[in-house]
Enzyme design. Structure first.
Site, PDB file in Angstrom:
ATOM      1  N   SER A 108       1.017  -1.138  -0.006  1.00 50.48           N
ATOM      2  CA  SER A 108      -0.091   0.063   0.053  1.00 50.48           C
ATOM      3  C   SER A 108       0.818   1.301   0.083  1.00 50.48           C
ATOM      4  O   SER A 108       0.927   1.975   0.868  1.00 50.48           O
ATOM      5  CB  SER A 108      -0.944  -0.122   1.169  1.00 50.48           C
ATOM      6  OG  SER A 108      -0.190  -0.085   2.433  1.00 50.48           O
ATOM      7  N   HIS A 116      -3.281  -6.374   2.501  1.00 47.92           N
ATOM      8  CA  HIS A 116      -2.330  -7.286   2.788  1.00 47.92           C
ATOM      9  C   HIS A 116      -3.198  -8.638   3.216  1.00 47.92           C
ATOM     10  O   HIS A 116      -2.537  -9.347   3.394  1.00 47.92           O
ATOM     11  CB  HIS A 116      -1.732  -7.001   4.292  1.00 47.92           C
ATOM     12  CG  HIS A 116      -0.977  -5.470   4.102  1.00 47.92           C
ATOM     13  ND1 HIS A 116      -0.606  -4.896   5.417  1.00 47.92           N
ATOM     14  CD2 HIS A 116      -0.363  -5.041   3.107  1.00 47.92           C
ATOM     15  CE1 HIS A 116       0.089  -3.920   5.015  1.00 47.92           C
ATOM     16  NE2 HIS A 116       0.373  -3.927   3.575  1.00 47.92           N
ATOM     17  N   GLN A 161      -6.579  -1.726   6.989  1.00 47.52           N
ATOM     18  CA  GLN A 161      -5.837  -2.459   6.952  1.00 47.52           C
ATOM     19  C   GLN A 161      -4.978  -3.120   8.031  1.00 47.52           C
ATOM     20  O   GLN A 161      -4.420  -4.456   7.993  1.00 47.52           O
ATOM     21  CB  GLN A 161      -4.589  -1.792   5.957  1.00 47.52           C
ATOM     22  CG  GLN A 161      -3.303  -2.665   5.581  1.00 47.52           C
ATOM     23  CD  GLN A 161      -2.273  -1.517   4.918  1.00 47.52           C
ATOM     24  OE1 GLN A 161      -2.426  -1.345   3.698  1.00 47.52           O
ATOM     25  NE2 GLN A 161      -1.275  -1.004   5.671  1.00 47.52           N
ATOM     26  N   GLU A 162      -4.953  -2.596   8.898  1.00 43.08           N
ATOM     27  CA  GLU A 162      -4.047  -3.279  10.233  1.00 43.08           C
ATOM     28  C   GLU A 162      -4.760  -2.850  11.631  1.00 43.08           C
ATOM     29  O   GLU A 162      -5.171  -1.779  11.956  1.00 43.08           O
ATOM     30  CB  GLU A 162      -2.719  -2.560  10.210  1.00 43.08           C
ATOM     31  CG  GLU A 162      -2.015  -2.827   8.857  1.00 43.08           C
ATOM     32  CD  GLU A 162      -0.477  -2.037   9.109  1.00 43.08           C
ATOM     33  OE1 GLU A 162      -0.005  -1.837   9.960  1.00 43.08           O
ATOM     34  OE2 GLU A 162      -0.146  -1.672   7.817  1.00 43.08           O
ATOM     35  N   GLU A 220       1.591  -9.470   6.948  1.00 45.08           N
ATOM     36  CA  GLU A 220       2.368  -9.050   8.086  1.00 45.08           C
ATOM     37  C   GLU A 220       2.482  -9.857   9.230  1.00 45.08           C
ATOM     38  O   GLU A 220       2.556  -9.761  10.343  1.00 45.08           O
ATOM     39  CB  GLU A 220       2.171  -7.814   8.469  1.00 45.08           C
ATOM     40  CG  GLU A 220       2.376  -6.548   7.269  1.00 45.08           C
ATOM     41  CD  GLU A 220       2.194  -5.377   7.853  1.00 45.08           C
ATOM     42  OE1 GLU A 220       1.539  -5.017   8.720  1.00 45.08           O
ATOM     43  OE2 GLU A 220       2.527  -4.231   7.140  1.00 45.08           O
ATOM     44  N   ASP A 274      -4.251   1.075  11.703  1.00 43.27           N
ATOM     45  CA  ASP A 274      -3.682   1.823  10.400  1.00 43.27           C
ATOM     46  C   ASP A 274      -4.752   1.598   9.413  1.00 43.27           C
ATOM     47  O   ASP A 274      -4.895   0.467   8.965  1.00 43.27           O
ATOM     48  CB  ASP A 274      -2.453   1.276   9.790  1.00 43.27           C
ATOM     49  CG  ASP A 274      -1.851   1.690   8.724  1.00 43.27           C
ATOM     50  OD1 ASP A 274      -2.521   2.705   8.303  1.00 43.27           O
ATOM     51  OD2 ASP A 274      -1.107   1.211   8.032  1.00 43.27           O
ATOM     52  N   GLU A 289      -3.534   5.397  12.421  1.00 39.73           N
ATOM     53  CA  GLU A 289      -2.662   5.905  11.037  1.00 39.73           C
ATOM     54  C   GLU A 289      -3.298   6.099   9.903  1.00 39.73           C
ATOM     55  O   GLU A 289      -4.258   5.473   9.865  1.00 39.73           O
ATOM     56  CB  GLU A 289      -1.617   4.762  10.872  1.00 39.73           C
ATOM     57  CG  GLU A 289      -0.417   5.060  10.011  1.00 39.73           C
ATOM     58  CD  GLU A 289       0.354   3.857   9.824  1.00 39.73           C
ATOM     59  OE1 GLU A 289       0.749   3.122  11.023  1.00 39.73           O
ATOM     60  OE2 GLU A 289       0.903   3.416   8.794  1.00 39.73           O
ATOM     61  N   ASP A 335       1.609   8.365   7.591  1.00 37.46           N
ATOM     62  CA  ASP A 335       2.365   7.431   6.751  1.00 37.46           C
ATOM     63  C   ASP A 335       2.496   7.988   5.224  1.00 37.46           C
ATOM     64  O   ASP A 335       3.332   8.718   4.814  1.00 37.46           O
ATOM     65  CB  ASP A 335       1.979   5.993   6.986  1.00 37.46           C
ATOM     66  CG  ASP A 335       2.432   4.705   5.995  1.00 37.46           C
ATOM     67  OD1 ASP A 335       3.577   5.479   5.407  1.00 37.46           O
ATOM     68  OD2 ASP A 335       1.988   3.735   5.817  1.00 37.46           O
ATOM     69  N   LYS A 364       9.542   5.142   7.528  1.00 38.88           N
ATOM     70  CA  LYS A 364       9.975   3.926   6.802  1.00 38.88           C
ATOM     71  C   LYS A 364      11.282   4.141   5.858  1.00 38.88           C
ATOM     72  O   LYS A 364      10.942   5.264   5.015  1.00 38.88           O
ATOM     73  CB  LYS A 364       8.931   3.634   5.726  1.00 38.88           C
ATOM     74  CG  LYS A 364       7.638   2.901   6.557  1.00 38.88           C
ATOM     75  CD  LYS A 364       6.381   2.951   5.359  1.00 38.88           C
ATOM     76  CE  LYS A 364       5.356   1.999   5.903  1.00 38.88           C
ATOM     77  NZ  LYS A 364       4.112   2.174   5.222  1.00 38.88           N
ATOM     78  N   HIS A 404       8.270  -1.171   9.768  1.00 38.72           N
ATOM     79  CA  HIS A 404       8.854  -2.167   8.335  1.00 38.72           C
ATOM     80  C   HIS A 404       7.830  -1.693   7.227  1.00 38.72           C
ATOM     81  O   HIS A 404       6.924  -1.017   7.332  1.00 38.72           O
ATOM     82  CB  HIS A 404       8.274  -3.498   9.084  1.00 38.72           C
ATOM     83  CG  HIS A 404       6.897  -4.110   9.427  1.00 38.72           C
ATOM     84  ND1 HIS A 404       6.343  -5.008   9.335  1.00 38.72           N
ATOM     85  CD2 HIS A 404       5.906  -2.822   9.474  1.00 38.72           C
ATOM     86  CE1 HIS A 404       5.055  -4.950   9.539  1.00 38.72           C
ATOM     87  NE2 HIS A 404       4.708  -3.647   9.461  1.00 38.72           N
ATOM     88  N   ARG A 405       7.795  -2.821   6.318  1.00 37.93           N
ATOM     89  CA  ARG A 405       6.999  -2.699   5.227  1.00 37.93           C
ATOM     90  C   ARG A 405       6.379  -3.957   5.025  1.00 37.93           C
ATOM     91  O   ARG A 405       6.572  -4.960   5.665  1.00 37.93           O
ATOM     92  CB  ARG A 405       7.948  -2.291   3.885  1.00 37.93           C
ATOM     93  CG  ARG A 405       8.674  -0.960   3.745  1.00 37.93           C
ATOM     94  CD  ARG A 405       7.758  -0.126   3.922  1.00 37.93           C
ATOM     95  NE  ARG A 405       6.674   0.180   3.105  1.00 37.93           N
ATOM     96  CZ  ARG A 405       6.232   1.085   2.026  1.00 37.93           C
ATOM     97  NH1 ARG A 405       7.267   1.884   2.007  1.00 37.93           N
ATOM     98  NH2 ARG A 405       5.040   1.412   1.617  1.00 37.93           N
ATOM     99  N   SER A 406       5.205  -4.090   4.313  1.00 32.95           N
ATOM    100  CA  SER A 406       4.577  -5.342   4.186  1.00 32.95           C
ATOM    101  C   SER A 406       5.321  -6.265   3.514  1.00 32.95           C
ATOM    102  O   SER A 406       5.306  -7.562   3.991  1.00 32.95           O
ATOM    103  CB  SER A 406       3.337  -5.222   3.506  1.00 32.95           C
ATOM    104  OG  SER A 406       3.411  -4.585   2.359  1.00 32.95           O
ATOM    105  N   LYS A 466       6.784  -0.256  14.660  1.00 34.20           N
ATOM    106  CA  LYS A 466       5.671  -1.153  14.204  1.00 34.20           C
ATOM    107  C   LYS A 466       6.272  -2.112  13.200  1.00 34.20           C
ATOM    108  O   LYS A 466       6.848  -1.866  12.357  1.00 34.20           O
ATOM    109  CB  LYS A 466       4.656  -0.095  13.585  1.00 34.20           C
ATOM    110  CG  LYS A 466       3.816  -0.732  12.287  1.00 34.20           C
ATOM    111  CD  LYS A 466       2.938   0.177  11.860  1.00 34.20           C
ATOM    112  CE  LYS A 466       2.783   0.124  10.408  1.00 34.20           C
ATOM    113  NZ  LYS A 466       1.297   0.350   9.786  1.00 34.20           N
TER     114      LYS A 466
HETATM  115  P1  PGA Z   1       3.025  -1.302   3.206  1.00 36.41           P
HETATM  116  O1  PGA Z   1       2.032  -1.214   4.458  1.00 36.41           O
HETATM  117  O2  PGA Z   1       4.302  -1.634   3.519  1.00 36.41           O
HETATM  118  O3  PGA Z   1       2.355  -2.174   2.168  1.00 36.41           O
HETATM  119  O4  PGA Z   1       2.831   0.065   2.717  1.00 36.41           O
HETATM  120  C1  PGA Z   1       2.502  -0.766   5.788  1.00 36.41           C
HETATM  121  C2  PGA Z   1       1.825   0.371   6.037  1.00 36.41           C
HETATM  122  O5  PGA Z   1       0.599   1.186   5.427  1.00 36.41           O
HETATM  123  O6  PGA Z   1       2.054   1.150   7.294  1.00 36.41           O
HETATM  124 ZN    ZN Z   2       0.473   2.533   6.937  1.00 40.48          ZN
END
Ligand code: PGA
Ligand code: ZN
Length: 430
Positions: free
Chosen positions: A49, A161, A169-170, A213, A248, A291, A317, A342, A370-372, A393
C-alpha cells in the site's frame, strides 16, 4: 580507479545482488567492506500500500519475476555507485548519502532507484559500526541511555495485505503495561495465540490463515466485528488492562478520488462521516492511535481529525512518506501528531534520521516501521533504539521476517542491561 585507503574506515568494496523478500518478490541486497575489514550488509524492504509520493523503487519490468526484478538497480550499485564511493570514509554517512543523491539527480531517486541507494546507505552504516566495533544502535545513536520501544503488533490484517473483506488494513495491539521489551513480546505472543483460538472457534479453522504481516485475516467485515474479536483475544490472554489498540486505516487505498469519498463495505462515506466513525470507535474501544485515517493528499482533513480526536495519536504514513518537505507542511498545519518512519520511503539513512529529528523537535511522535514486504534484515530495530523513538511497528509476533525485528530488540535489551521500556506509563506525547 582505486583511491588511496588512508584509514581502516575507508570503503574498500561494495557489491549488490538480487535476493527475495517475504512475498517472494525480488529485492536488493548490498554488502560493504572497509579497509579495516569491517563488514556491513543490508536488504531493502518493499511496500504494497505504497504512498504516491514515496521515492521510486526501480523495477526491471519485462517478463522475469513478473516485471519485479531489480537487476537494473543491482547494476546501478555495482557499476555506478560503487566506483564513486570506494575510498570514502564509511563514517561520513551524510556525505556518502549526498554523493548518491547527486549521482541520481532526481527528486525521487528515480534514476538509480531508491532501492539501490538505500541498500548501500544501510550497508555503509553497518560497515562503519562494525569497523568501530560498536553495535549499530550505539553507532547511530551515540547516546548514554536508551529507551526500548513499545511494539505495535499487527494481529488482524485487512486491506491490501489480506484476502478478506476488511477495508481497514491493520489492527494492532500495544502492550503498554509490560515491564520490559521482552515482557511486551511475551504478552503479545500469548495474545496472538489466544486470538488464534477465538478466531478458530468463531469462524472455523480455515480462518486462521495469515496475511502479509503475519496477522490473522478472518472473514470479518466491520470495524466492530474486528474489535470484538480482538477484545476477546486480549481478555482470554488476561491483558485487558495492559494492552491497548492502534489502527492503520491506510485510507488512500479505499479513497475514491472521483467522488471525494471513502468506500467502506461498498458504501460511500464523506470525510466528515468517516471522522464520525473514528470518534465513535475511540469512544467504544481502548484505541490510542490511528494511522492514515484519511487519504494521503488531505492535509486539511488530517488537521481536522487531529483536532477532533484530541489525545489520540494521529500518525502520518502515506501523507508524509518520511519526507521532510511533506512533514514540514504537516507540522505547520498541525496535521497529524506523529510520523511513521519507513527508510525505503525516502531512500537513505541520513534523510530518515532528518525526518525523525524534525518530527521530534516539533513534538511529533516517531514510529519506526517495517514494510509489508520484508526480509530477515532487522536494521529498523537498531534504528528505533538509536533514535529513542519509543515506538516500533513491525507486524505480528509470527513469521521470520517479523520476529527477526523483535528478536533483535530482545538482544539489544539484554545487551543494554539498563534501559527503559517506553510502555510503562506510556503517554501519547501531546
Ligand atoms: P505497506 O504497508 O508496507 O504495504 O505500505 C504498511 C503500512 O501501510 O504501514
Ligand atoms: Zn500505513
Amino acid at each position: 580507479m582505486l583511491k588511496n585507503m588512508d584509514n581502516s574506515f575507508d570503503i574498500y568494496e561494495i557489491k549488490a545482488r538480487q535476493v527475495l523478500d517475504s512475498r517472494g518478490n525480488p529485492t536488493i541486497e548490498a554488502e560493504v567492506l572497509t579497509a579495516g575489514r569491517g563488514y556491513g550488509h543490508a536488504i531493502v524492504p518493499s511496500g504494497a500500500s505504497t504512498g504516491t509520493f514515496e521515492a521510486v523503487e526501480l523495477r526491471d519490468l519485462g517478463k522475469k519475476y513478473g516485471g519485479k526484478g531489480v537487476l537494473n538497480a543491482v547494476g546501478n550499485v555495482n557499476e555506478i555507485i560503487a566506483p564513486e564511493l570506494i575510498g570514502e570514509d564509511s563514517r561520513n554517512q551524510r556525505l556518502i548519502d549526498n554523493i548518491m543523491i547527486n549521482l541520481d539527480g532526481t527528486e525521487n531517486k528515480a534514476n538509480l532507484g531508491a532501492n539501490a541507494i538505500l541498500a548501500v546507505s544501510m550497508a555503509v552504516a553497518r560497515a562503519a559500526a562494525d569497523t568501530s566495533s560498536l553495535p549499530l544502535y550505539k553507532y547511530l545513536g551515540g547516546c548514554n541511555s536508551y529507551i526500548m520501544p513499545v511494539p505495535m503488533m499487527n494481529v488482524l490484517n485487512g486491506g491490501k495485505h489480506a484476502g478478506n473483506a476488511l477495508d481497514f488494513q491493520e489492527f494492532m495491539i500495544m502492550p503498554i503495561g509490560a515491564d520490559s521489551f521482552s515482557d511486551a513480546v511475551r504478552m503479545c505472543a500469548e495474545t496472538y495465540q489466544s486470538l488464534k483460538k477465538v478466531i478458530s472457534e468463531k469462524y472455523g479453522k480455515d480462518a486462521v490463515n495469515i496475511g502479509d504481516e503475519g496477522g490473522f485475516a478472518p472473514p470479518v467485515k466491520t470495524i466492530d466485528e474486528a474489535f470484538s474479536v480482538l477484545l476477546e483475544g486480549v481478555k482470554r490472554a488476561g491483558y485487558e488492562n495492559e494492552i491497548v489498540f492502534t489502527l492503520d486505516s491506510a485510507a488512500s487505498e479505499f479513497y475514491d478520488e472521483k467522488t471525494n469519498s471513502y468506500v467502506v463495505l461498498g458504501e460511500s462515506l464523506s470525510t466528515d462521516k468517516l471522522i464520525e466513525i473514528y470518534k465513535d470507535m475511540v469512544s467504544k474501544y481502548p484505541i490510542v492511535s490511528i494511522e492514515d485515517p484519511l487519504f494521503e493528499g488531505d492535509f486539511e482533513g488530517f488537521k481536522e481529525i487531529t483536532k477532533e480526536l484530541k489525545g489520540i495519536q494521529i500518525i502520518g504514513d502515506d501523507i508524509f512518506v518520511t519526507n521532510t518537505n511533506r512533514l514540514k507542511k504537516g507540522i505547520e498545519m498541525n496535521a497529524a501528531n506523529a510520523l511513521l518512519l519507513k527508510v525505503n520511503q525516502i531512500g537513505t539513512i541520513s534523510e530518515s534520521i532528518d525526518a525523525a529529528n524534525l518530527a521530534s523537535r516539533n513534538g511529533y511522535g516517531v514510529i519506526v516501521s517495517h514494510r509489508s514486504g520484508e526480509t530477515e534484515d532487522s536494521i529498523i530495530s537498531d534504528l528505533t533504539v538509536a533514535l529513542n523513538s519509543g515506538q516500533i511497528k513491525t507486524g505480528a509476533p509470527a513469521r521470520g521476517e517479523r520476529t527477526a525485528k523483535y528478536n533483535q530488540l530482545i538482544r539489544i535489551e539484554e545487551e543494554l542491561q539498563i534501559s527503559k521500556y517506553a510502555g510503562k506509563n506510556f503517554k501519547i506525547p501531546f
